[in-house]
Scaffold this motif. Structure first.
Motif, PDB file in Angstrom:
ATOM      1  N   PRO A 141     -28.096  37.080 -18.011  1.00 45.58           N
ATOM      2  CA  PRO A 141     -27.498  37.574 -19.130  1.00 45.58           C
ATOM      3  C   PRO A 141     -25.782  36.576 -18.551  1.00 45.58           C
ATOM      4  O   PRO A 141     -25.171  36.842 -17.399  1.00 45.58           O
ATOM      5  CB  PRO A 141     -27.268  39.088 -18.096  1.00 45.58           C
ATOM      6  N   ARG A 142     -25.002  37.251 -19.863  1.00 46.68           N
ATOM      7  CA  ARG A 142     -23.825  36.790 -19.304  1.00 46.68           C
ATOM      8  C   ARG A 142     -23.039  38.018 -19.783  1.00 46.68           C
ATOM      9  O   ARG A 142     -23.507  38.895 -20.829  1.00 46.68           O
ATOM     10  CB  ARG A 142     -23.731  35.994 -20.832  1.00 46.68           C
ATOM     11  N   ILE A 143     -21.966  38.306 -19.313  1.00 51.58           N
ATOM     12  CA  ILE A 143     -21.348  39.078 -19.816  1.00 51.58           C
ATOM     13  C   ILE A 143     -19.973  38.872 -21.089  1.00 51.58           C
ATOM     14  O   ILE A 143     -18.930  38.116 -20.696  1.00 51.58           O
ATOM     15  CB  ILE A 143     -19.467  39.581 -18.365  1.00 51.58           C
ATOM     16  N   TYR A 166     -17.088  35.999 -24.187  1.00 50.40           N
ATOM     17  CA  TYR A 166     -17.599  35.582 -22.563  1.00 50.40           C
ATOM     18  C   TYR A 166     -16.337  35.412 -21.930  1.00 50.40           C
ATOM     19  O   TYR A 166     -15.523  34.554 -22.063  1.00 50.40           O
ATOM     20  CB  TYR A 166     -19.073  34.314 -22.865  1.00 50.40           C
ATOM     21  N   MET A 167     -17.065  36.101 -20.542  1.00 56.42           N
ATOM     22  CA  MET A 167     -15.509  36.018 -19.421  1.00 56.42           C
ATOM     23  C   MET A 167     -16.352  34.335 -18.664  1.00 56.42           C
ATOM     24  O   MET A 167     -17.466  34.038 -18.741  1.00 56.42           O
ATOM     25  CB  MET A 167     -16.672  36.346 -18.037  1.00 56.42           C
ATOM     26  N   VAL A 189     -23.636  41.644 -21.484  1.00 51.68           N
ATOM     27  CA  VAL A 189     -23.416  42.976 -21.179  1.00 51.68           C
ATOM     28  C   VAL A 189     -22.188  43.223 -21.474  1.00 51.68           C
ATOM     29  O   VAL A 189     -21.032  41.994 -20.856  1.00 51.68           O
ATOM     30  CB  VAL A 189     -23.516  43.133 -19.248  1.00 51.68           C
TER      31      VAL A 189
END
Lengths: 185, 185
Positions: free
Chosen positions: B37-39, B71-72, B111
Protein backbone atom coordinates in the motif's frame (compact mmCIF):
# COMPACT_ATOMS: atom_id res chain seq x y z
CA UNK A 1 15.07 -1.02 -11.59
CA UNK A 2 16.47 -1.74 -15.06
CA UNK A 3 13.47 -2.67 -17.22
CA UNK A 4 9.89 -1.49 -17.63
CA UNK A 5 7.49 -3.83 -15.82
CA UNK A 6 4.78 -2.96 -18.35
CA UNK A 7 6.54 -3.48 -21.70
CA UNK A 8 9.96 -4.99 -20.87
CA UNK A 9 12.06 -2.23 -22.49
CA UNK A 10 14.97 -0.54 -20.71
CA UNK A 11 14.12 2.32 -18.33
CA UNK A 12 16.17 5.41 -17.59
CA UNK A 13 16.33 7.60 -14.50
CA UNK A 14 15.30 11.19 -15.25
CA UNK A 15 13.04 13.97 -13.97
CA UNK A 16 9.71 13.82 -15.86
CA UNK A 17 8.31 17.04 -17.27
CA UNK A 18 6.43 18.92 -14.57
CA UNK A 19 7.96 16.78 -11.82
CA UNK A 20 10.75 17.72 -9.41
CA UNK A 21 12.57 14.44 -8.77
CA UNK A 22 14.01 11.57 -10.81
CA UNK A 23 11.79 8.61 -11.67
CA UNK A 24 12.36 5.50 -13.71
CA UNK A 25 10.90 6.34 -17.13
CA UNK A 26 10.06 4.06 -20.04
CA UNK A 27 10.52 5.83 -23.37
CA UNK A 28 8.93 2.89 -25.19
CA UNK A 29 5.49 2.87 -23.53
CA UNK A 30 5.59 6.12 -21.54
CA UNK A 31 5.14 4.58 -18.10
CA UNK A 32 6.53 6.51 -15.13
CA UNK A 33 7.51 4.08 -12.37
CA UNK A 34 6.86 5.76 -9.02
CA UNK A 35 8.43 4.30 -5.90
CA UNK A 36 6.99 5.01 -2.47
CA UNK A 37 7.63 4.20 1.20
CA UNK A 38 6.31 1.02 2.71
CA UNK A 39 4.43 0.57 5.98
CA UNK A 40 5.71 -1.87 8.58
CA UNK A 41 2.78 -2.76 10.86
CA UNK A 42 2.99 -4.61 14.14
CA UNK A 43 1.94 -4.87 17.75
CA UNK A 44 3.25 -4.55 21.28
CA UNK A 45 1.45 -7.48 22.94
CA UNK A 46 1.01 -7.06 26.69
CA UNK A 47 0.01 -9.68 29.28
CA UNK A 48 -0.17 -8.33 32.81
CA UNK A 49 3.23 -6.84 33.59
CA UNK A 50 4.96 -8.57 30.68
CA UNK A 51 5.44 -7.87 26.98
CA UNK A 52 5.87 -10.42 24.21
CA UNK A 53 9.00 -10.45 22.05
CA UNK A 54 10.06 -12.70 19.15
CA UNK A 55 13.62 -13.78 18.37
CA UNK A 56 14.21 -13.49 14.64
CA UNK A 57 14.87 -16.64 12.62
CA UNK A 58 15.64 -14.70 9.43
CA UNK A 59 17.87 -11.90 8.17
CA UNK A 60 18.25 -9.06 8.82
CA UNK A 61 19.20 -9.24 12.49
CA UNK A 62 18.71 -12.99 12.82
CA UNK A 63 18.90 -14.03 16.48
CA UNK A 64 17.88 -10.60 17.80
CA UNK A 65 14.64 -9.81 19.61
CA UNK A 66 11.80 -7.85 18.04
CA UNK A 67 8.11 -7.09 18.29
CA UNK A 68 5.88 -8.92 15.80
CA UNK A 69 5.80 -6.62 12.76
CA UNK A 70 6.22 -6.74 9.00
CA UNK A 71 5.32 -5.18 5.69
CA UNK A 72 1.67 -4.27 5.29
CA UNK A 73 0.12 -6.08 2.32
CA UNK A 74 -2.19 -4.79 -0.37
CA UNK A 75 -5.92 -5.25 0.31
CA UNK A 76 -5.63 -5.09 4.10
CA UNK A 77 -5.95 -2.35 6.72
CA UNK A 78 -3.15 -1.25 9.04
CA UNK A 79 -4.92 -2.98 11.95
CA UNK A 80 -5.38 -6.17 9.95
CA UNK A 81 -1.68 -6.06 9.06
CA UNK A 82 -0.72 -5.78 12.74
CA UNK A 83 -2.96 -8.71 13.67
CA UNK A 84 -1.67 -10.83 10.78
CA UNK A 85 1.98 -10.21 11.60
CA UNK A 86 1.35 -11.04 15.27
CA UNK A 87 -0.20 -14.32 14.24
CA UNK A 88 2.51 -15.16 11.68
CA UNK A 89 5.48 -14.41 13.92
CA UNK A 90 4.18 -15.38 17.35
CA UNK A 91 1.08 -17.53 16.68
CA UNK A 92 -0.57 -15.12 19.09
CA UNK A 93 -4.07 -13.72 19.15
CA UNK A 94 -4.31 -10.20 20.50
CA UNK A 95 -6.97 -7.60 21.10
CA UNK A 96 -5.77 -4.47 19.31
CA UNK A 97 -5.77 -1.21 21.24
CA UNK A 98 -4.68 2.22 20.02
CA UNK A 99 -1.95 3.07 17.55
CA UNK A 100 1.06 3.64 19.79
CA UNK A 101 4.17 4.49 17.77
CA UNK A 102 4.40 5.89 14.26
CA UNK A 103 8.05 6.12 13.28
CA UNK A 104 9.43 7.46 10.00
CA UNK A 105 12.64 5.96 8.57
CA UNK A 106 13.13 8.16 5.52
CA UNK A 107 16.59 6.81 4.63
CA UNK A 108 15.14 3.32 4.10
CA UNK A 109 11.68 4.41 2.92
CA UNK A 110 9.71 2.85 5.75
CA UNK A 111 6.99 3.99 8.15
CA UNK A 112 6.53 1.85 11.28
CA UNK A 113 3.09 1.63 12.88
CA UNK A 114 2.96 -0.32 16.15
CA UNK A 115 -0.33 -0.88 17.97
CA UNK A 116 -0.72 -1.57 21.68
CA UNK A 117 -2.38 -4.96 22.12
CA UNK A 118 -3.60 -7.30 24.84
CA UNK A 119 -2.32 -10.83 24.47
CA UNK A 120 -5.05 -13.50 24.49
CA UNK A 121 -4.09 -17.07 25.26
CA UNK A 122 -1.11 -19.01 24.03
CA UNK A 123 1.73 -18.24 21.67
CA UNK A 124 4.45 -20.14 19.83
CA UNK A 125 7.20 -19.30 17.32
CA UNK A 126 6.05 -18.82 13.74
CA UNK A 127 8.35 -19.78 10.86
CA UNK A 128 10.16 -16.42 11.03
CA UNK A 129 10.85 -16.71 14.78
CA UNK A 130 13.33 -18.86 16.72
CA UNK A 131 11.48 -18.34 19.98
CA UNK A 132 8.75 -16.18 21.48
CA UNK A 133 8.72 -15.18 25.14
CA UNK A 134 7.22 -12.82 27.72
CA UNK A 135 9.53 -10.32 29.40
CA UNK A 136 9.32 -8.19 32.51
CA UNK A 137 10.75 -4.70 32.13
CA UNK A 138 13.89 -5.67 34.06
CA UNK A 139 14.54 -8.63 31.73
CA UNK A 140 14.20 -6.86 28.36
CA UNK A 141 17.30 -7.74 26.29
CA UNK A 142 18.08 -4.12 25.42
CA UNK A 143 21.45 -5.04 23.91
CA UNK A 144 19.95 -7.76 21.76
CA UNK A 145 17.02 -5.91 20.15
CA UNK A 146 16.73 -6.14 16.39
CA UNK A 147 15.87 -2.57 15.37
CA UNK A 148 15.90 0.97 16.81
CA UNK A 149 12.13 1.19 16.21
CA UNK A 150 11.65 -1.69 18.66
CA UNK A 151 13.92 -0.17 21.31
CA UNK A 152 12.10 3.15 21.03
CA UNK A 153 8.63 1.61 21.21
CA UNK A 154 9.53 -0.42 24.31
CA UNK A 155 11.15 2.61 25.97
CA UNK A 156 7.97 4.67 25.41
CA UNK A 157 5.87 1.86 26.79
CA UNK A 158 7.71 1.42 30.07
CA UNK A 159 7.91 5.18 30.56
CA UNK A 160 4.19 5.67 29.87
CA UNK A 161 3.31 2.75 32.12
CA UNK A 162 4.66 4.63 35.13
CA UNK A 163 2.03 7.34 34.59
CA UNK A 164 -0.69 5.10 33.15
CA UNK A 165 -1.13 7.44 30.18
CA UNK A 166 -0.51 5.90 26.77
CA UNK A 167 -0.69 8.19 23.77
CA UNK A 168 0.57 8.09 20.20
CA UNK A 169 4.31 8.78 19.84
CA UNK A 170 5.45 10.04 16.45
CA UNK A 171 9.15 10.35 15.67
CA UNK A 172 11.88 9.83 13.11
CA UNK A 173 14.80 7.41 13.09
CA UNK A 174 17.93 8.89 11.53
CA UNK A 175 20.84 7.07 9.91
CA UNK A 176 22.80 7.81 13.09
CA UNK A 177 20.14 6.07 15.19
CA UNK A 178 20.52 3.02 12.95
CA UNK A 179 24.30 2.93 13.06
CA UNK A 180 24.33 1.33 16.48
CA UNK A 181 22.37 -1.57 15.00
CA UNK A 182 23.70 -1.95 11.51
CA UNK A 183 27.05 -0.13 11.45
CA UNK A 184 27.64 2.80 9.14
CA UNK A 185 27.79 0.75 5.93
CA UNK B 1 3.05 -6.12 -14.15
CA UNK B 2 4.19 -8.12 -17.16
CA UNK B 3 7.99 -8.07 -17.09
CA UNK B 4 10.71 -8.31 -14.45
CA UNK B 5 12.07 -4.84 -13.62
CA UNK B 6 15.44 -6.42 -12.75
CA UNK B 7 16.17 -8.60 -15.81
CA UNK B 8 13.42 -7.81 -18.34
CA UNK B 9 12.06 -11.36 -18.65
CA UNK B 10 8.34 -12.20 -18.38
CA UNK B 11 6.92 -12.59 -14.87
CA UNK B 12 4.14 -14.89 -13.74
CA UNK B 13 1.66 -14.56 -10.89
CA UNK B 14 1.99 -17.43 -8.39
CA UNK B 15 2.31 -18.11 -4.66
CA UNK B 16 6.02 -18.37 -3.76
CA UNK B 17 7.13 -21.29 -1.60
CA UNK B 18 6.53 -20.48 2.06
CA UNK B 19 4.27 -17.54 1.18
CA UNK B 20 0.49 -17.41 1.35
CA UNK B 21 -0.49 -15.04 -1.46
CA UNK B 22 0.29 -14.59 -5.16
CA UNK B 23 3.24 -12.41 -6.18
CA UNK B 24 4.78 -11.56 -9.51
CA UNK B 25 7.70 -13.99 -9.85
CA UNK B 26 10.61 -13.97 -12.27
CA UNK B 27 11.77 -17.47 -13.10
CA UNK B 28 14.80 -16.08 -14.95
CA UNK B 29 16.47 -14.17 -12.11
CA UNK B 30 14.44 -15.31 -9.10
CA UNK B 31 13.14 -11.88 -8.06
CA UNK B 32 9.85 -11.75 -6.16
CA UNK B 33 8.08 -8.46 -6.87
CA UNK B 34 6.20 -7.42 -3.75
CA UNK B 35 3.52 -4.75 -4.00
CA UNK B 36 2.45 -2.75 -0.97
CA UNK B 37 0.00 0.00 0.00
CA UNK B 38 0.93 3.62 -0.48
CA UNK B 39 0.57 6.48 2.00
CA UNK B 40 -1.36 9.61 1.00
CA UNK B 41 -0.20 12.42 3.33
CA UNK B 42 -1.83 15.81 3.68
CA UNK B 43 -3.06 18.54 5.96
CA UNK B 44 -6.22 20.23 7.18
CA UNK B 45 -5.07 23.88 7.21
CA UNK B 46 -7.04 26.05 9.64
CA UNK B 47 -7.14 29.84 9.87
CA UNK B 48 -9.39 31.14 12.63
CA UNK B 49 -12.85 29.70 11.94
CA UNK B 50 -12.04 28.70 8.37
CA UNK B 51 -10.43 25.73 6.66
CA UNK B 52 -8.51 25.73 3.40
CA UNK B 53 -9.66 23.62 0.45
CA UNK B 54 -8.24 23.17 -3.05
CA UNK B 55 -10.26 22.59 -6.22
CA UNK B 56 -8.60 19.87 -8.26
CA UNK B 57 -7.14 20.73 -11.66
CA UNK B 58 -6.36 17.10 -12.49
CA UNK B 59 -8.02 13.70 -12.66
CA UNK B 60 -9.40 11.94 -10.76
CA UNK B 61 -12.23 14.17 -9.56
CA UNK B 62 -11.13 17.23 -11.48
CA UNK B 63 -13.16 20.29 -10.42
CA UNK B 64 -13.98 18.85 -6.99
CA UNK B 65 -12.74 20.20 -3.67
CA UNK B 66 -10.11 18.49 -1.56
CA UNK B 67 -7.60 18.99 1.21
CA UNK B 68 -3.97 19.31 0.10
CA UNK B 69 -2.69 15.71 0.08
CA UNK B 70 -0.79 13.31 -2.15
CA UNK B 71 1.47 10.29 -2.32
CA UNK B 72 4.29 10.28 0.19
CA UNK B 73 7.67 10.11 -1.55
CA UNK B 74 10.72 8.03 -0.74
CA UNK B 75 13.31 9.71 1.50
CA UNK B 76 10.82 11.91 3.34
CA UNK B 77 8.87 11.65 6.59
CA UNK B 78 5.08 11.63 6.82
CA UNK B 79 5.16 15.17 8.23
CA UNK B 80 7.48 16.36 5.47
CA UNK B 81 5.12 14.81 2.93
CA UNK B 82 2.15 16.69 4.39
CA UNK B 83 4.06 19.99 4.33
CA UNK B 84 5.28 19.40 0.77
CA UNK B 85 1.82 18.57 -0.56
CA UNK B 86 0.36 21.64 1.13
CA UNK B 87 2.97 23.79 -0.56
CA UNK B 88 2.59 22.10 -3.96
CA UNK B 89 -1.21 22.24 -4.10
CA UNK B 90 -1.96 25.45 -2.21
CA UNK B 91 1.35 27.35 -2.11
CA UNK B 92 0.62 27.53 1.60
CA UNK B 93 2.95 27.39 4.58
CA UNK B 94 1.48 25.74 7.63
CA UNK B 95 2.54 24.86 11.14
CA UNK B 96 1.89 21.15 11.50
CA UNK B 97 -0.04 19.97 14.54
CA UNK B 98 -1.02 16.42 15.47
CA UNK B 99 -1.90 13.56 13.16
CA UNK B 100 -5.68 13.82 12.89
CA UNK B 101 -7.11 11.14 10.60
CA UNK B 102 -5.56 7.83 9.57
CA UNK B 103 -7.87 6.15 7.08
CA UNK B 104 -7.36 2.75 5.46
CA UNK B 105 -8.63 2.16 1.92
CA UNK B 106 -7.75 -1.51 1.47
CA UNK B 107 -9.59 -1.94 -1.85
CA UNK B 108 -7.30 0.64 -3.49
CA UNK B 109 -4.18 -0.06 -1.37
CA UNK B 110 -3.94 3.37 0.22
CA UNK B 111 -3.54 4.72 3.76
CA UNK B 112 -4.48 8.38 4.26
CA UNK B 113 -2.71 10.40 6.94
CA UNK B 114 -4.03 13.94 7.44
CA UNK B 115 -2.42 16.32 9.93
CA UNK B 116 -4.11 19.28 11.59
CA UNK B 117 -2.26 22.44 10.64
CA UNK B 118 -2.33 26.19 11.24
CA UNK B 119 -2.23 28.24 8.07
CA UNK B 120 0.52 30.87 7.98
CA UNK B 121 0.21 33.74 5.55
CA UNK B 122 -0.90 33.64 1.95
CA UNK B 123 -1.90 30.90 -0.42
CA UNK B 124 -2.46 30.43 -4.14
CA UNK B 125 -3.32 27.56 -6.48
CA UNK B 126 -0.45 25.21 -7.32
CA UNK B 127 -0.30 23.53 -10.72
CA UNK B 128 -2.63 20.73 -9.56
CA UNK B 129 -5.29 23.15 -8.26
CA UNK B 130 -7.81 25.34 -10.10
CA UNK B 131 -8.42 27.48 -7.04
CA UNK B 132 -7.73 27.53 -3.32
CA UNK B 133 -10.08 29.11 -0.82
CA UNK B 134 -11.02 29.39 2.85
CA UNK B 135 -14.40 28.05 3.95
CA UNK B 136 -16.58 28.52 7.00
CA UNK B 137 -18.32 25.35 8.16
CA UNK B 138 -21.64 26.52 6.71
CA UNK B 139 -20.05 27.06 3.27
CA UNK B 140 -18.26 23.71 2.89
CA UNK B 141 -19.22 22.28 -0.54
CA UNK B 142 -20.22 18.88 0.87
CA UNK B 143 -21.70 17.76 -2.47
CA UNK B 144 -18.60 18.77 -4.40
CA UNK B 145 -15.86 17.12 -2.31
CA UNK B 146 -13.38 14.98 -4.20
CA UNK B 147 -12.99 11.94 -1.95
CA UNK B 148 -14.72 10.25 1.00
CA UNK B 149 -11.52 10.62 3.05
CA UNK B 150 -11.87 14.40 2.75
CA UNK B 151 -15.54 14.41 3.73
CA UNK B 152 -14.80 12.24 6.75
CA UNK B 153 -11.84 14.34 7.90
CA UNK B 154 -13.85 17.57 7.64
CA UNK B 155 -16.83 16.00 9.46
CA UNK B 156 -14.55 14.92 12.34
CA UNK B 157 -13.03 18.38 12.48
CA UNK B 158 -16.28 20.31 12.78
CA UNK B 159 -17.63 17.81 15.29
CA UNK B 160 -14.49 17.95 17.45
CA UNK B 161 -14.41 21.73 17.24
CA UNK B 162 -17.69 21.91 19.15
CA UNK B 163 -15.99 20.25 22.14
CA UNK B 164 -12.50 21.64 21.58
CA UNK B 165 -11.01 18.15 21.84
CA UNK B 166 -9.10 16.96 18.77
CA UNK B 167 -7.78 13.42 18.81
CA UNK B 168 -6.63 10.93 16.20
CA UNK B 169 -9.48 9.29 14.28
CA UNK B 170 -8.69 5.93 12.69
CA UNK B 171 -11.17 4.29 10.34
CA UNK B 172 -11.65 2.38 7.12
CA UNK B 173 -13.30 3.42 3.87
CA UNK B 174 -15.16 0.57 2.18
CA UNK B 175 -16.01 0.16 -1.50
CA UNK B 176 -19.57 1.15 -0.55
CA UNK B 177 -18.31 4.42 0.96
CA UNK B 178 -16.56 5.15 -2.32
CA UNK B 179 -19.51 4.36 -4.55
CA UNK B 180 -21.13 7.69 -3.83
CA UNK B 181 -18.05 9.38 -5.27
CA UNK B 182 -16.94 7.10 -8.07
CA UNK B 183 -19.94 4.93 -8.90
CA UNK B 184 -19.77 1.16 -8.53
CA UNK B 185 -17.47 0.55 -11.52
Amino acid sequence: MNFCSQCGEKVRLAVPEGDDRPRYLCDACGTIHYQNPRIVAGTLPVLGDKVLLCRRAIAPRKGYWTLPAGYMENAETTREAGLRETWEEATASVELKELYTLIDLPHINQVYMIFLAELRGDFAPGVESLEVALFDERDIPWDALAFPTIERTLAHFFEDRRTGRFSLHMSTITPEDRERYFGSA
